[in-house]
Design an enzyme around this catalytic site. Structure first.
Site, short mmCIF file in Angstrom:
data_model
loop_
_atom_site.label_atom_id
_atom_site.label_comp_id
_atom_site.label_asym_id
_atom_site.label_seq_id
_atom_site.Cartn_x
_atom_site.Cartn_y
_atom_site.Cartn_z
N THR A 150 -19.08 30.29 83.70
CA THR A 150 -18.95 31.23 84.33
C THR A 150 -17.49 31.64 83.98
N ASN B 54 -31.74 27.23 88.17
CA ASN B 54 -32.75 27.23 88.55
C ASN B 54 -32.83 25.56 89.73
N LEU C 121 -17.88 25.92 120.30
CA LEU C 121 -16.72 25.53 120.44
C LEU C 121 -15.16 26.27 120.61
N GLY C 122 -15.23 26.84 121.60
CA GLY C 122 -14.07 28.40 121.67
C GLY C 122 -13.04 27.28 120.66
N GLU D 143 -23.36 30.09 92.26
CA GLU D 143 -24.95 29.53 91.53
C GLU D 143 -25.97 31.21 92.50
P1 TGC Z 1 -32.67 37.92 81.81
O1 TGC Z 1 -32.28 39.41 80.59
O2 TGC Z 1 -33.08 37.76 82.36
O3 TGC Z 1 -32.61 36.85 80.90
C1 TGC Z 1 -32.25 36.60 80.09
C2 TGC Z 1 -32.44 35.17 79.85
O4 TGC Z 1 -32.60 34.17 80.66
C3 TGC Z 1 -33.89 33.56 81.05
N1 TGC Z 1 -34.44 33.93 82.40
C4 TGC Z 1 -34.05 32.81 83.16
N2 TGC Z 1 -34.71 31.09 82.53
C5 TGC Z 1 -34.61 29.90 83.70
N3 TGC Z 1 -34.54 31.00 84.66
C6 TGC Z 1 -34.13 32.00 85.45
N4 TGC Z 1 -34.00 31.86 86.79
C7 TGC Z 1 -33.93 33.11 84.78
N5 TGC Z 1 -33.72 34.04 85.17
C8 TGC Z 1 -33.71 34.76 83.97
C9 TGC Z 1 -35.10 34.81 80.61
O5 TGC Z 1 -36.27 35.15 80.45
C10 TGC Z 1 -34.46 35.78 79.44
O6 TGC Z 1 -34.76 34.53 78.00
P2 TGC Z 1 -34.52 35.27 76.98
O7 TGC Z 1 -35.55 33.71 76.36
O8 TGC Z 1 -35.41 35.77 77.14
O9 TGC Z 1 -33.76 34.64 75.98
O10 TGC Z 1 -30.92 37.47 82.25
P3 TGC Z 1 -29.49 38.79 82.48
O11 TGC Z 1 -28.40 38.71 81.59
O12 TGC Z 1 -29.99 39.69 82.78
O13 TGC Z 1 -29.29 38.17 84.27
C11 TGC Z 1 -29.94 38.58 85.06
C12 TGC Z 1 -29.35 37.46 86.26
C13 TGC Z 1 -28.49 38.03 87.14
C14 TGC Z 1 -30.14 36.70 87.62
C15 TGC Z 1 -28.31 36.09 85.65
O14 TGC Z 1 -27.11 36.14 85.31
C16 TGC Z 1 -27.35 35.31 86.87
O15 TGC Z 1 -28.44 34.65 87.49
N6 TGC Z 1 -26.25 35.41 87.26
C17 TGC Z 1 -25.83 34.87 88.33
C18 TGC Z 1 -24.86 33.62 87.76
C19 TGC Z 1 -24.57 32.63 87.99
O16 TGC Z 1 -25.22 31.89 89.19
N7 TGC Z 1 -23.86 31.57 87.73
C20 TGC Z 1 -23.23 29.93 87.89
C21 TGC Z 1 -22.60 29.55 87.41
S1 TGC Z 1 -23.01 27.68 88.29
C22 TGC Z 1 -22.35 27.57 89.53
O17 TGC Z 1 -22.40 28.39 90.13
C23 TGC Z 1 -21.84 25.97 90.45
S2 TGC Z 1 -21.56 26.00 91.35
C24 TGC Z 1 -21.13 24.32 92.53
C25 TGC Z 1 -22.75 24.31 92.95
O18 TGC Z 1 -23.49 24.25 92.33
O19 TGC Z 1 -22.24 22.98 93.69
P1 FAD Z 2 -18.58 38.75 90.76
O1 FAD Z 2 -19.48 38.33 89.55
O2 FAD Z 2 -17.35 39.50 90.04
O3 FAD Z 2 -19.13 39.39 92.10
C1 FAD Z 2 -18.46 39.91 93.00
C2 FAD Z 2 -19.33 40.99 93.51
O4 FAD Z 2 -19.61 42.07 93.06
C3 FAD Z 2 -19.88 39.93 95.11
O5 FAD Z 2 -20.28 40.28 95.87
C4 FAD Z 2 -21.44 40.39 93.87
O6 FAD Z 2 -22.15 40.39 94.55
C5 FAD Z 2 -21.07 41.79 93.67
N1 FAD Z 2 -21.41 42.37 92.39
C6 FAD Z 2 -21.49 41.76 90.97
N2 FAD Z 2 -23.47 42.25 90.35
C7 FAD Z 2 -23.27 42.96 91.36
C8 FAD Z 2 -24.63 44.13 91.19
N3 FAD Z 2 -25.30 43.88 89.85
N4 FAD Z 2 -24.92 44.11 92.06
C9 FAD Z 2 -23.94 44.13 93.22
N5 FAD Z 2 -23.45 43.58 93.88
C10 FAD Z 2 -22.86 43.22 92.93
N6 FAD Z 2 -19.15 28.42 88.21
C11 FAD Z 2 -19.56 27.62 87.03
O7 FAD Z 2 -19.46 28.01 85.71
N7 FAD Z 2 -19.80 26.49 87.36
C12 FAD Z 2 -19.04 26.02 88.49
O8 FAD Z 2 -18.86 24.58 88.25
C13 FAD Z 2 -18.93 27.00 89.48
N8 FAD Z 2 -17.88 25.52 90.62
C14 FAD Z 2 -17.57 27.25 91.75
C15 FAD Z 2 -17.15 26.16 93.43
C16 FAD Z 2 -16.55 27.55 93.76
C17 FAD Z 2 -16.03 27.04 95.23
C18 FAD Z 2 -16.79 28.76 93.71
C19 FAD Z 2 -15.96 30.18 94.46
C20 FAD Z 2 -17.53 29.65 92.33
C21 FAD Z 2 -17.80 28.30 91.26
N9 FAD Z 2 -18.19 28.76 90.43
C22 FAD Z 2 -18.66 28.36 89.01
C23 FAD Z 2 -18.39 30.43 90.29
C24 FAD Z 2 -19.30 31.42 90.84
O9 FAD Z 2 -20.78 30.46 89.61
C25 FAD Z 2 -19.29 32.87 90.27
O10 FAD Z 2 -18.09 32.65 91.32
C26 FAD Z 2 -20.47 33.58 90.81
O11 FAD Z 2 -21.27 33.44 90.06
C27 FAD Z 2 -19.83 35.00 91.45
O12 FAD Z 2 -19.05 35.20 90.24
P2 FAD Z 2 -17.51 35.93 90.08
O13 FAD Z 2 -16.83 35.31 91.59
O14 FAD Z 2 -17.26 36.50 89.20
O15 FAD Z 2 -17.88 37.40 90.99
#
Ligand code: TGC
Ligand code: FAD
Length: 394
Positions: free
Chosen positions: A142, A250, A348-349, A373
């Site tokens: 991110t 994933n 729990l009030g 995530e």
């Molecule tokens: P898209 O064009 O669909 O795909 C790009 C490439 O990625 C492949 N792909 C995947 N591969 C494995 N697993 C998946 N779930 C995959 N989804 C897509 C796809 O086949 C393609 O591969 P290639 O080889 O053709 O290049 O991608 P898009 O840019 O349209 O995005 C799709 C979307 C929105 C679902 C994706 O960007 C997404 O999941 N966004 C959310 C971001 C997110 O979750 N960030 C989390 C950051 S880490 C974090 O929050 C840690 S928190 C701490 C804790 O876990 O405790």
């Molecule tokens: P945005 O993407 O700006 O979204 C803002 C709002 O818009 C949300 O409600 C969202 O659902 C909505 N939105 C966005 N796109 C769309 C769409 N296409 N259609 C409809 N609605 C949409 N990231 C890491 O990489 N590594 C980490 O270790 C990590 N740890 C974290 C720990 C904490 C405590 C927190 C809070 C976040 C962490 N993150 C980490 C970041 C986290 O993955 C992001 O906050 C998350 O992916 C959402 O991104 P954003 O906060 O920029 O929100």
């Protein structure tokens, strides 16, 4: 004729006798992690949350417990089943989402990235120490302007001779400032690639994010990469697209499916116990129909979430789990856990707003869990795309 069996006693903490669906080994692992959480987390976590800290020794204890990268094979990792890993996540998050986050980021994001996409040398250098909790990792995807849409990232890596030079910024990174190694994803001329950036590398600094009211027992940082020069072998060689980081997500999302069921269970159990002890109008509040309805609904959600997690766990162990399935689990179980936490807090009030009880801590934590995530919206759209064949993203 079906076999005659004695129906199990109703146990409020395992209404549907889900225990029965686990193997002896799975129950042993679950009980070991549960005992660890009871002894090493529950008595202290309210204070950690209040002080916005988490003791780093906990990482070594978790390493000794064997849960760091426990679902990976070799390199000091336990090679446990996906279901066993899920059960561990459930128990850890019943303690606190911050503790489960530490384990998820370490095992499912940082270690998994190296295990899945790294070279043999990178695996040997980092994984055994990470499994032991001697070296923490973080996962930098991110950025300030790139959250749900990681494809828009601006962090860049360019070649300079044999070296790589990284420039950019990562935001909201769990364990950022305490990690010995950061897995940083950056745009290159060949697509998105992952880099291993050791702590202390020139030009690499971190800054912690303060004033969070959620996930307070967890370190969250900003990573600053100011022309960080890395050797050729710092890149993860086996992937050069967004598939790299998304494959790691994933894994971590799968753990959250289970973890959310654990947070929900902790809130439900707290509300059940409280409702039997708290007397108003001369009777325990548990005797009022409205409170019983709340307890029944919470029990239903906890059981339903646990069964969904177990179903996905069995599918993962059979190699049949798709990312879209994980999206359904994460969306459903985190939303359910939030509902349970909010309901429990009301039972729990006034006591429900203090850290004397775990409920508001879980409730606030779950606000991060529903966002990181992949937000609930993102997962709904992944499911919608699979249902309709139409991507809502682009
Ligand atoms: P898209 O064009 O669909 O795909 C790009 C490439 O990625 C492949 N792909 C995947 N591969 C494995 N697993 C998946 N779930 C995959 N989804 C897509 C796809 O086949 C393609 O591969 P290639 O080889 O053709 O290049 O991608 P898009 O840019 O349209 O995005 C799709 C979307 C929105 C679902 C994706 O960007 C997404 O999941 N966004 C959310 C971001 C997110 O979750 N960030 C989390 C950051 S880490 C974090 O929050 C840690 S928190 C701490 C804790 O876990 O405790
Ligand atoms: P945005 O993407 O700006 O979204 C803002 C709002 O818009 C949300 O409600 C969202 O659902 C909505 N939105 C966005 N796109 C769309 C769409 N296409 N259609 C409809 N609605 C949409 N990231 C890491 O990489 N590594 C980490 O270790 C990590 N740890 C974290 C720990 C904490 C405590 C927190 C809070 C976040 C962490 N993150 C980490 C970041 C986290 O993955 C992001 O906050 C998350 O992916 C959402 O991104 P954003 O906060 O920029 O929100």
């Amino acid at each position: 004729m079906s076999a005659v069996a004695t129906p199990p006693e109703i146990r409020p903490t395992d209404f549907l006798a889900i225990d029965h669906l686990l193997s002896d080994e799975e129950r042993d692992i679950r009980d070991t992690v549960r005992a660890f959480v009871r002894d090493r987390v529950v008595p202290y976590v309210g204070e950690w949350f209040e002080e916005a800290t988490i003791p780093l020794e906990l990482a070594k204890d978790l390493g000794r417990l064997g849960v760091l990268g426990m679902h990976l094979d070799g390199y000091g990792c336990a090679g446990a089943s996906a279901t066993a890993y899920g059960l561990a996540c459930l128990e850890l998050e019943a303690g606190d989402s911050g503790v489960r986050s530490l384990v998820s980021v370490q095992g499912s994001l940082a270690m998994y990235a190296i295990h899945r996409w790294g070279s043999e040398e990178q695996k040997r250098e980092w994984l055994p120490r990470m499994a032991a909790g001697e070296a923490l990792g973080c996962f930098g995807l991110t950025e300030p302007d790139s959250g749900s849409d990681p494809g828009s990232m601006r962090t860049r890596a360019r070649r300079d001779g044999e070296d790589w030079v990284l420039h950019g910024q990562k935001m909201w990174i769990t364990n950022g400032s305490v990690a010995e190694v950061a897995v940083v994803w950056a745009r290159t001329d060949d697509g998105v690639r992952g880099f291993l950036v050791p702590k202390g590398t020139k030009g690499f600094t971190t800054q912690d994010i303060h004033r969070k009211l959620s996930l307070r027992a967890s370190v969250t940082s900003e990573l600053l990469l100011d022309d960080v020069r890395l050797p050729a072998d710092a890149v993860l060689p086996e992937v050069s697209s967004l598939k790299g980081p998304l494959s790691c997500l994933n894994e971590a999302r799968y753990g959250i499916v289970w973890g959310a069921a654990g947070a929900a269970r902790a809130c439900f159990e707290s509300a059940l116990e409280y409702s039997k002890e708290r007397v108003q109008f001369g009777k325990p509040i548990a005797s009022f129909q409205i409170q019983q309805q709340k307890l029944a609904t919470m029990a239903l959600e906890v059981n339903r979430a646990t069964l969904l997690a177990l179903h996905l766990g069995r599918m993962k162990d059979e190699g049949r789990l798709r990312p879209e399935h994980v999206s359904m689990g994460k969306l459903g179980n985190v939303n359910a856990a939030l509902e349970v936490a909010r309901t429990a807090r009301q039972v729990l009030g006034a006591n429900g707003v203090t850290l004397e009880y775990p409920v508001i801590r879980h409730m606030n934590n779950l606000e991060s869990v529903v966002t990181y995530e992949g937000t609930a919206d993102v997962h709904a759209l992944v499911i919608g795309g699979a249902l309709t064949g139409i991507s809502a993203f682009r």
